[in-house]
Every structure is written in C-alpha cells, then in structure tokens.
Scaffold this active site. Structure first.
Site, PDB file in Angstrom:
ATOM      1  N   ASP A 149      25.223  44.571  88.636  1.00 46.58           N
ATOM      2  CA  ASP A 149      24.903  43.662  90.145  1.00 46.58           C
ATOM      3  C   ASP A 149      24.099  43.646  91.290  1.00 46.58           C
ATOM      4  O   ASP A 149      24.323  45.115  92.120  1.00 46.58           O
ATOM      5  CB  ASP A 149      25.929  42.532  90.178  1.00 46.58           C
ATOM      6  CG  ASP A 149      25.759  41.887  91.326  1.00 46.58           C
ATOM      7  OD1 ASP A 149      24.743  40.836  91.669  1.00 46.58           O
ATOM      8  OD2 ASP A 149      26.598  40.846  92.008  1.00 46.58           O
ATOM      9  N   ASP A 373      17.680  38.230  92.756  1.00 44.79           N
ATOM     10  CA  ASP A 373      18.907  38.394  92.701  1.00 44.79           C
ATOM     11  C   ASP A 373      19.218  38.435  90.490  1.00 44.79           C
ATOM     12  O   ASP A 373      18.832  37.322  89.613  1.00 44.79           O
ATOM     13  CB  ASP A 373      20.062  37.049  92.447  1.00 44.79           C
ATOM     14  CG  ASP A 373      21.524  37.964  92.488  1.00 44.79           C
ATOM     15  OD1 ASP A 373      21.758  38.879  92.622  1.00 44.79           O
ATOM     16  OD2 ASP A 373      22.343  36.258  92.541  1.00 44.79           O
TER      17      ASP A 373
END
Length: 495
Positions: A149, A373
C-alpha cells in the site's frame, strides 16, 4: 543494487464472461547477507504466479461472484478507503496526542516500511482491491502475505508476542502469525525512548508506558472509517530480499509492527507492507540501498491470461522494457499530503478540449490536490472536476441508452451493444510542468455486466483529495524518483 517485483493480474471467466478483478501484490524475499560490491549492478525479478495456483488455505469468496457483485464489493472498499484518506489528511499531531492519552491501554500503527523485492499477485480471492506481497522477515525468515500500500507507512504483521501454551500454535488469519520468539533479530523499542515518544508520534505511538523497557505500542484503528483496527508494538527486524543476480540480501534494523489485534479490512491478510513516503518507512529503507527510486507497472485488469506486472527498486529498465527516452517526467510532491505520492495537475482535457477546472482543485496547499494510490482501484475526482469530466464523457455516449443497473456510487452505466472504444474521447491529465498522462480507455470505461459498461470515475467531496487509482494506472510504468522528487511514466506492456 535493484529490487524487482512481479505483479500478477488474474481474471476468471464464468459462462464466457470476463470478471473485473482487483489485484494483490505479493512480495517474495529470501535470506543472506549484503554483498557490498555487486548489489548495485543487479535488480530483482519474480515469476508470475496465477492465483489459481496459489496454495492458500481459505474459502474462495470470489469464486461464485458475478462481475456485477464483484464491482459492488470493490466500490464499497474504495469508498471506505477514500473516506479514510480524507480523514487522515485532516489529522493534526495534537489530535494524535489526545488520542494516545485517551487510548492509553491500546496501540497505534500506520503502514510504512515497504521495499525490497516483491512478487505481485491477484487479490480477487481475498475480496479486496489491493495488491498483496509475499514478505519474509526475521532470522530465520518467516513468510507472510501483506497488503502492499502506497498509502501506508508502517510494515506490520499479525503477531504473537510472548504467547504461551497451546495458543501459540493457533493463527488469527488461517495462515500464520509472526512469532518474535523464533527470531534472533527481533528487538522491541522501549516506550521510554525518544524514538517512541517523539520520532514515532506520526506513526501513532502510544503514551502508555508501564515500565521504561516496555515495548513502544501503537493503535492505528481510528484512521479507518470502516472500523478496521490494528493494535500492536514497534520493533526492529531483518527483512530478506532476493536480487536479480539470484543472490539474496538482508536489510537490517527495519522498523516493523507486531500487531497483536486486528479486525476489519485486515482479516484477509497477514498484515500491511507500507510503501508510503515517511521516515522509517520500508520504502525509504530500501530506496537508500537501491538508488533512491522505485517503480511499478500494472497489466490490464481484464487480460484473459496470466501476464506479469513489476515492482522494482533501483534502475532496472530492462525489467519494464521501457526505453528511458520514452518516459515523461513531472514533479513528485513529497510530504505535501501526508505520506502519499502527490502530483501537480493543471487541468484535465476530454477529446483535446481543456475543461478549465478551477486551479484550487489541484492545489495541495489549498485543501485540494491529487495522489497516486495503489490501494484504490477506481479513480476519484472531487466535485469541481468530477462534474465537467462526467458531463463531457456522458455527452459522447448520448446514443446509448442508460442502463437500469444500480451500481452506486458510479452514476452512469449504459447498454453497450454496438459500442467500441473509439466512440469515447481521450481523457488526459495535464501536469503543471507540461507532461500529459493519457489515461487508458479501460481505466475509465469499466465492464460491469454483460452488455453493460460504466464510467469508472467516482465523485469525491470538496474540499478534498482526488485519487488516481490502480486501474487508471495500468499499462504504464510509474517511476518514483525520491531523490530528484520526480515521477516518470510511460506506456508499457509491463512484460
């Protein structure tokens, strides 16, 4: 030295249908010592593994899902994440201090250490849209599957700290928890230390300190708007990686989290591999060893066969098959929106026409801005940019009837009989310094069901942060140069 990771794209057919599947990133890491003389000449590369061949001991919740059901699940996860990003951006250090005092008996985390060599695999079996990595930590190494992430700072694993008796052989995830007592390199951080009290405050360390040598604890739960939580303690550990010359290397004194309690989103994973930009992150730890940069390349999420994607630490251009002269570069705004990777957008064009979106929408210093992201699948635009973009795209689809499918929050789906991609104008992001990112068609027109497509852009509240999700990033290489603070990108087959 370079590190190279493969991402696996996976799809499933059901009665001939292609399913929209999210990705997981698996990172494979092995053990040995750094060979100081030769590391910088090599990268790391991993074989592609189809998710059907993964030996995972859990129920395949995605196996019987329709494409539509899968998209709804993905959307739910993305909406929750977008809210968490907005919430996190609004947090101030003072509020973190208050929270530490209120929750003095718990612990706080943020996903942060992430780098090395990581193989990436599809995450469809896990019901979420992130990438997973296979990660080895400890001495001897223990292996875990972590969510990779870019929006997280701390690398943490589900953990059994000082467990005793029969409970030590039980697992919380159905796979395996980290056992610190089995690692000779595991070292906790004292709660009385300056590192715990000050340096790890941004990683939500707790003020609770029963004795000077008690471990520094964290509580990351209140950052998640869906009620997910991760409570544990900080430690220094050794992470093992494999180089492209087939040698192995070790990163010592990496900050990790030993999470003793986790719920919600994390139940399908062994933890998180944090790829965010912050002190003590695994990204920075690895980048300083491998040339100060990392890159990844994501394959088309609807590809009908196994094809590889890559996560690379270093300058392994051969791994991505993209000549340097094909790369476009723009400014990478580091430290402007928490530890996210922000970029400086000037405007968006549809079919070559600039939309003249108000500049404050893109201003990171004025409650706006855009981030890339890896943990979000779809792309989110705040209202002042979302409305003109959707209006222009809808106009090009006026000859197609609107579908009756209810797929909130995607507000425009249409019957796609007779449709082809040439009917939809190009969507381009124009950066302030002149670079232009032409979004792949499949990044904003999504297959939702048989003969039904949707505009895969979601509205975000204003003021707030716009997000370029991983589907929009596919079929491109993205290079994050942390030293020169620039983002490189180019079309690529990722193979």
């Amino acid at each position: 030295m370079q590190l190279h990771v493969q991402i696996i794209m996976v799809t499933r057919t059901r009665k001939g249908d292609l399913f929209l599947l999210p990705f997981l990133l698996y990172v494979a890491i092995s053990s040995a010592k750094f060979s100081q003389g030769h590391e910088r000449s090599f990268g790391t590369k991993f074989e592609l593994i189809h998710r059907h061949s993964l030996q995972r001991n859990q129920n395949n919740v995605m196996q019987h899902m329709t494409r539509l059901e899968h998209i709804k699940l993905l959307l739910h996860r993305d909406i929750t994440r977008q809210r968490a990003i907005s919430q996190r951006r609004g947090l101030k250090h003072a509020s973190a201090v208050i929270r530490r005092q209120v929750r003095a008996n718990t612990r706080v985390t943020n996903d942060r250490n992430a780098s090395g060599k990581l193989p990436m695999h599809s995450g469809a079996d896990y019901g979420i849209g992130e990438y997973f990595v296979s990660f080895k930590v400890g001495t001897p190494a223990q292996r875990f599957m972590l969510i990779a992430d870019t929006g997280s700072d701390l690398t943490w694993m589900k953990c059994r700290y000082k467990c005793q008796g029969a409970t030590c052989n039980q697992t919380s995830s159905g796979r395996g928890d980290f056992h610190p007592d089995r690692s000779s390199s595991f070292r906790t951080i004292p709660c009385s230390s300056r590192k715990c009290k000050i340096e790890l405050a941004n990683l939500f360390s707790l003020a609770h300190c029963p004795s000077p040598l008690s471990p520094c604890a964290y509580d990351f739960s209140y950052l998640y708007s869906d009620g997910s939580e991760a409570l544990g303690l900080f430690a220094q550990e050794t992470v093992t990686i494999r180089l492209t010359n087939e040698r192995t290397a070790r990163l010592n004194n990496v900050l990790v989290g030993c999470t003793e309690s986790s719920h919600g989103t994390f139940e399908t994973a062994d933890g998180v591999l944090g790829l965010g930009y912050r002190n003590y992150s695994f990204t920075l730890k690895a980048a300083e060893k491998f040339g100060g940069k990392f890159s990844y390349c994501l394959v088309d999420h609807l590809s009908p066969k196994n094809v590889s994607s890559y996560l690379v630490f270093g300058n392994d251009k051969q791994a991505t098959a993209t000549p340097p002269d094909k790369m476009l570069y723009t400014e990478l705004l580091l430290g402007k929106i928490n530890s996210f990777y922000a970029v400086n957008i000037k405007d968006i064009s549809i079919g070559g026409t600039m939309l003249q979106i108000p500049p404050q929408v893109w201003n990171v210093n004025d409650q706006g801005g855009v981030i890339l992201d890896s943990g979000s699948s779809l792309t989110f635009l705040t209202q002042p940019s979302y409305q003109p973009v959707m209006a222009a795209l809808k106009h090009s689809l006026s000859n197609f009837s609107k579908s009756k499918l209810d797929i909130e929050p995607m507000d425009y789906c249409f019957n796609s009989t007779g449709f082809n991609e040439s009917m939809v104008p190009k969507l381009e992001f124009h950066f302030a310094d002149g670079a232009i990112f032409e979004a792949p068609f499949k990044g904003y027109v999504i297959d939702a069901a048989e003969e039904v497509k949707c505009l895969g852009i979601v509205s975000a509240s204003w003021p707030g942060t716009s997000i370029i999700g991983n589907i929009m990033q596919q079929n491109h290489i993205w290079e994050f140069d942390l030293i020169n603070k620039r983002l490189g990108f180019a079309r690529s087959s990722c193979t």
